[in-house]
Design a protein around this motif. Sequence first.
Motif, PDB file in Angstrom:
ATOM      1  N   THR A   1     -19.530  24.961  -4.941  1.00 27.62           N
ATOM      2  CA  THR A   1     -18.121  24.547  -4.813  1.00 27.62           C
ATOM      3  C   THR A   1     -17.380  25.577  -3.968  1.00 27.62           C
ATOM      4  N   LYS A   2     -16.627  25.076  -2.996  1.00 31.40           N
ATOM      5  CA  LYS A   2     -15.760  25.983  -2.228  1.00 31.40           C
ATOM      6  C   LYS A   2     -14.487  26.171  -3.035  1.00 31.40           C
ATOM      7  N   ALA A   3     -14.184  27.409  -3.380  1.00 30.74           N
ATOM      8  CA  ALA A   3     -12.998  27.657  -4.207  1.00 30.74           C
ATOM      9  C   ALA A   3     -12.284  28.925  -3.768  1.00 30.74           C
ATOM     10  N   GLU A   4     -10.975  28.858  -3.756  1.00 31.91           N
ATOM     11  CA  GLU A   4     -10.117  30.004  -3.459  1.00 31.91           C
ATOM     12  C   GLU A   4      -9.185  30.198  -4.644  1.00 31.91           C
ATOM     13  N   THR A   5      -8.807  31.445  -4.918  1.00 30.99           N
ATOM     14  CA  THR A   5      -7.903  31.686  -6.049  1.00 30.99           C
ATOM     15  C   THR A   5      -6.603  32.342  -5.578  1.00 30.99           C
ATOM     16  N   ILE A   6      -5.542  32.065  -6.330  1.00 27.72           N
ATOM     17  CA  ILE A   6      -4.256  32.728  -6.121  1.00 27.72           C
ATOM     18  C   ILE A   6      -3.831  33.280  -7.475  1.00 27.72           C
TER      19      ILE A   6
ATOM     20  N   LEU B   1      -7.252  27.455  -6.876  1.00 28.18           N
ATOM     21  CA  LEU B   1      -6.917  27.625  -8.290  1.00 28.18           C
ATOM     22  C   LEU B   1      -5.864  28.714  -8.459  1.00 28.18           C
ATOM     23  N   ILE B   2      -4.799  28.384  -9.189  1.00 27.27           N
ATOM     24  CA  ILE B   2      -3.696  29.326  -9.393  1.00 27.27           C
ATOM     25  C   ILE B   2      -3.561  29.658 -10.872  1.00 27.27           C
ATOM     26  N   ALA B   3      -3.430  30.960 -11.173  1.00 24.29           N
ATOM     27  CA  ALA B   3      -3.169  31.403 -12.546  1.00 24.29           C
ATOM     28  C   ALA B   3      -2.687  32.847 -12.504  1.00 24.29           C
ATOM     29  N   ARG B   4      -2.158  33.304 -13.625  1.00 27.61           N
ATOM     30  CA  ARG B   4      -1.711  34.702 -13.695  1.00 27.61           C
ATOM     31  C   ARG B   4      -2.838  35.633 -14.121  1.00 27.61           C
ATOM     32  N   ASN B   5      -3.741  35.131 -14.957  1.00 22.62           N
ATOM     33  CA  ASN B   5      -4.763  35.987 -15.559  1.00 22.62           C
ATOM     34  C   ASN B   5      -6.038  35.985 -14.709  1.00 22.62           C
TER      35      ASN B   5
ATOM     36  N   LYS C   1     -15.254  14.078  -3.208  1.00 23.55           N
ATOM     37  CA  LYS C   1     -15.930  14.737  -2.093  1.00 23.55           C
ATOM     38  C   LYS C   1     -14.996  14.786  -0.883  1.00 23.55           C
ATOM     39  N   ASP C   2     -15.004  15.899  -0.170  1.00 30.96           N
ATOM     40  CA  ASP C   2     -14.165  16.117   1.019  1.00 30.96           C
ATOM     41  C   ASP C   2     -12.664  16.195   0.689  1.00 30.96           C
ATOM     42  N   LYS C   3     -12.319  16.347  -0.586  1.00 25.50           N
ATOM     43  CA  LYS C   3     -10.906  16.534  -0.947  1.00 25.50           C
ATOM     44  C   LYS C   3     -10.690  17.973  -1.416  1.00 25.50           C
ATOM     45  N   THR C   4      -9.580  18.554  -0.997  1.00 21.37           N
ATOM     46  CA  THR C   4      -9.189  19.876  -1.490  1.00 21.37           C
ATOM     47  C   THR C   4      -8.074  19.676  -2.514  1.00 21.37           C
ATOM     48  N   ILE C   5      -8.304  20.189  -3.720  1.00 23.38           N
ATOM     49  CA  ILE C   5      -7.368  19.993  -4.839  1.00 23.38           C
ATOM     50  C   ILE C   5      -6.795  21.352  -5.253  1.00 23.38           C
ATOM     51  N   LEU C   6      -5.492  21.416  -5.406  1.00 21.68           N
ATOM     52  CA  LEU C   6      -4.837  22.633  -5.901  1.00 21.68           C
ATOM     53  C   LEU C   6      -4.488  22.420  -7.374  1.00 21.68           C
ATOM     54  N   ILE C   7      -4.857  23.390  -8.214  1.00 20.87           N
ATOM     55  CA  ILE C   7      -4.646  23.269  -9.665  1.00 20.87           C
ATOM     56  C   ILE C   7      -3.935  24.509 -10.187  1.00 20.87           C
ATOM     57  N   THR C   8      -2.807  24.307 -10.889  1.00 19.33           N
ATOM     58  CA  THR C   8      -2.130  25.428 -11.547  1.00 19.33           C
ATOM     59  C   THR C   8      -2.644  25.554 -12.974  1.00 19.33           C
ATOM     60  N   GLY C   9      -2.434  26.736 -13.558  1.00 17.18           N
ATOM     61  CA  GLY C   9      -2.883  26.936 -14.940  1.00 17.18           C
ATOM     62  C   GLY C   9      -4.377  26.824 -15.086  1.00 17.18           C
ATOM     63  N   ALA C  10      -5.098  27.259 -14.047  1.00 18.42           N
ATOM     64  CA  ALA C  10      -6.549  27.026 -13.986  1.00 18.42           C
ATOM     65  C   ALA C  10      -7.367  28.005 -14.826  1.00 18.42           C
ATOM     66  N   SER C  11      -6.702  28.938 -15.512  1.00 18.33           N
ATOM     67  CA  SER C  11      -7.460  29.980 -16.220  1.00 18.33           C
ATOM     68  C   SER C  11      -7.822  29.618 -17.655  1.00 18.33           C
TER      69      SER C  11
ATOM     70  N   ILE D   1      -4.476  19.793   1.802  1.00 14.45           N
ATOM     71  CA  ILE D   1      -4.520  19.369   0.397  1.00 14.45           C
ATOM     72  C   ILE D   1      -4.559  17.846   0.272  1.00 14.45           C
ATOM     73  N   SER D   2      -5.490  17.369  -0.555  1.00 17.71           N
ATOM     74  CA  SER D   2      -5.541  15.934  -0.884  1.00 17.71           C
ATOM     75  C   SER D   2      -5.015  15.666  -2.282  1.00 17.71           C
ATOM     76  N   GLY D   3      -4.978  16.715  -3.109  1.00 20.37           N
ATOM     77  CA  GLY D   3      -4.555  16.502  -4.485  1.00 20.37           C
ATOM     78  C   GLY D   3      -3.996  17.752  -5.115  1.00 20.37           C
ATOM     79  N   PHE D   4      -3.172  17.548  -6.128  1.00 17.85           N
ATOM     80  CA  PHE D   4      -2.511  18.635  -6.847  1.00 17.85           C
ATOM     81  C   PHE D   4      -2.424  18.251  -8.316  1.00 17.85           C
ATOM     82  N   ILE D   5      -2.858  19.161  -9.202  1.00 18.83           N
ATOM     83  CA  ILE D   5      -2.664  18.941 -10.645  1.00 18.83           C
ATOM     84  C   ILE D   5      -1.851  20.114 -11.195  1.00 18.83           C
ATOM     85  N   HIS D   6      -0.693  19.802 -11.761  1.00 20.51           N
ATOM     86  CA  HIS D   6       0.138  20.843 -12.377  1.00 20.51           C
ATOM     87  C   HIS D   6      -0.201  20.912 -13.863  1.00 20.51           C
ATOM     88  N   CYS D   7      -1.080  21.866 -14.196  1.00 16.87           N
ATOM     89  CA  CYS D   7      -1.525  22.036 -15.590  1.00 16.87           C
ATOM     90  C   CYS D   7      -0.821  23.192 -16.286  1.00 16.87           C
ATOM     91  N   ALA D   8      -0.257  24.114 -15.518  1.00 14.03           N
ATOM     92  CA  ALA D   8       0.380  25.277 -16.133  1.00 14.03           C
ATOM     93  C   ALA D   8       1.464  24.804 -17.090  1.00 14.03           C
TER      94      ALA D   8
END
Length: 252
Positions: free
Chosen positions: A56-61, A37-41, A7-17, A85-92
């Motif tokens: 959920t508050k969410a933005e996409t790139i 959330l970042i992805a190509r598709n 809660k109250d953390k903004t997390i950036l995630i790659t490969g989110a698709s 940003i409070s967190g980052f997960i590199h899933c791509a």
Amino acid sequence: MNKFSLKDKTILITGASSGIGRSCSVECSKSGASLILIARNEEELQKTLSLLAADTKAETIIADITQTENLEELIAEKVTTLGKISGFIHCAGIEKTLPLKKHNAQLYADIFAVNVISGFEIAKILSLKKYKNEISSFVFISSVAGMVGEIGKAAYSASKGAVVSGARSLAMELSRSGIRVNSVSPAMVNTPILEKMFENIGEDAAEEILKKHPLGIGQPEDVANACIFLLSDASKWITGSNMVVDGGYSAH
């Protein structure tokens, strides 16, 4: 207070698709996080959005993260909207299983570009004071293939080993900026990548792989839950570690 909450953390995630990235997005939203959330598709990313917890508050790139020229601008814009940003997960990630004779310089370059370099480049951006909270946590998805040898995976294994060792160095360097850095190494997880691989290798080889997982093939949320722990305040004394989430695979 729930130390495992996001809660109250903004997390950036790659490969989110898809796959682990989609599952991390969904589970983080259930834990209360706001998401970039970042992805190509775009179509698949919209599907991920539809699965998030209500409100959920969410933005996409929509971007190819190997093309990093304007990535900082895109991230900066979303941070302005959602907060630091409070967190980052590199899933791509990309996986190729090919005999060594079919490996070439381009294959190594393509795999390293996504699995390693783009993640570290984003970490560089997110480590800047203007984009991060005072305390933040970065998680890189590696693989047991980065620790144990697997036939046909020279490039992939090398890239995942690089993720583990690179994350350790980042942990040492970024601790002074209030950033923890860890990696998570799953074994086989039930994702579209795995399904495709099983189609290519035949029934007998697939059966052999299944036998190597004492607790069976994992689900994407098994990996997502490990990531949530590493992003949360419950893991505030953990950095520079590689968490193995593999159903017993590497215990052989």
